[in-house]
Design an enzyme around this catalytic site. Structure first.
Site, mmCIF file in Angstrom:
data_model
loop_
_atom_site.group_PDB
_atom_site.id
_atom_site.type_symbol
_atom_site.label_atom_id
_atom_site.label_comp_id
_atom_site.label_asym_id
_atom_site.label_seq_id
_atom_site.Cartn_x
_atom_site.Cartn_y
_atom_site.Cartn_z
ATOM 1 N N GLY A 30 39.260 33.273 39.645
ATOM 2 C CA GLY A 30 40.270 32.275 39.977
ATOM 3 C C GLY A 30 39.761 31.253 40.968
ATOM 4 O O GLY A 30 38.659 31.365 41.509
ATOM 5 N N GLU A 104 40.225 42.709 36.381
ATOM 6 C CA GLU A 104 40.601 42.710 37.794
ATOM 7 C C GLU A 104 41.274 44.027 38.175
ATOM 8 O O GLU A 104 41.005 44.592 39.233
ATOM 9 C CB GLU A 104 41.543 41.533 38.080
ATOM 10 C CG GLU A 104 40.859 40.175 38.002
ATOM 11 C CD GLU A 104 41.807 39.000 38.017
ATOM 12 O OE1 GLU A 104 41.317 37.861 38.142
ATOM 13 O OE2 GLU A 104 43.028 39.205 37.896
#
Length: 221
Positions: A30, A104
């Site tokens: 991100g 993640e």
């Protein structure tokens, strides 16, 4: 007034303090994590090895000379650092805006400490304004949509998005998530769901967030 980018750089710099001197570092994905990796390079931080949540993150780490390991070759490690799309006061998170939620979640489950790095805009009292990502096996997409629509909110297929695992993303709109653990368990049990982007059963241990006054720390009791 500071820009969002400036706030992300501030919190990324603060996160450098949490990098272990020895052993493996878990790195998420991100826009805030991009700033974090850039700060590792700028400050010439030595990292023994890393595990990565996405192909993009792996390339960024390797480009600055960090060895990236297969998680299957790694024992549970000390610190995982990642951003979030939303974080509530209970340290529950929505993640998956960048479509890396499954990897993640795997890396977060392996880490002794999860450091979440965000700017102040990601702090919310109730999760759900940000559409909830759900990674699905393609052949199950329509059935998962029907199931979610009958119980919770409005799932929309994310266009032109195939995850690193070869799957698709449904973004669920119209939610107000009061009991994140219950939502996480229920959606994960739908056949065809790889994982849901709720991080509640394994939420953050520390939230670092930046605003105009600096970087602040919230830590789980």
């Amino acid at each position: 007034m500071m820009t969002q980018d400036e706030l992300k750089i501030m919190v990324a710099k603060e996160a450098l303090k949490y990098i272990p001197q020895h052993g493996v570092l878990g790195v998420g994905s991100g826009s805030t994590v991009v700033k974090f990796i850039e700060q590792i390079a700028e400050n010439k931080i030595k990292i023994e090895a890393a595990v990565s949540s996405s192909i993009k993150t792996t390339k960024m780490l390797e480009d600055i000379g960090i060895k990236v390991l297969d998680p299957n070759e790694v024992e549970p490690y000390e610190v995982y650092i990642d951003g979030a799309d939303e974080v509530n006061d209970e340290f529950d998170m929505i993640k998956g805006g960048g479509a890396a939620l499954t990897r993640e979640k795997i890396l977060a489950s392996m880490a002794k400490k999860f450091i979440c790095i965000v700017d102040k805009s990601k702090l919310v009292p109730v999760l759900g304004k940000f559409p909830l990502p759900v990674e699905v096996i393609p052949m199950a997409r329509e059935q998962v949509k029907r199931t979610i629509r009958s119980l919770w909110g409005d799932p929309v297929l994310r266009k032109d998005c195939i995850t690193d695992n070869g799957c698709e993303i449904l973004d669920v709109h119209g939610l107000s998530i009061v009991d994140a653990k219950q939502y996480e368990s229920a959606i994960n049990q739908i056949p065809g769901v790889v994982t849901v982007g709720l991080f509640a059963h394994r939420g953050a241990d520390v939230v670092l967030y930046a605003d105009e006054e600096g970087v602040h720390k919230r830590e789980r009791a």
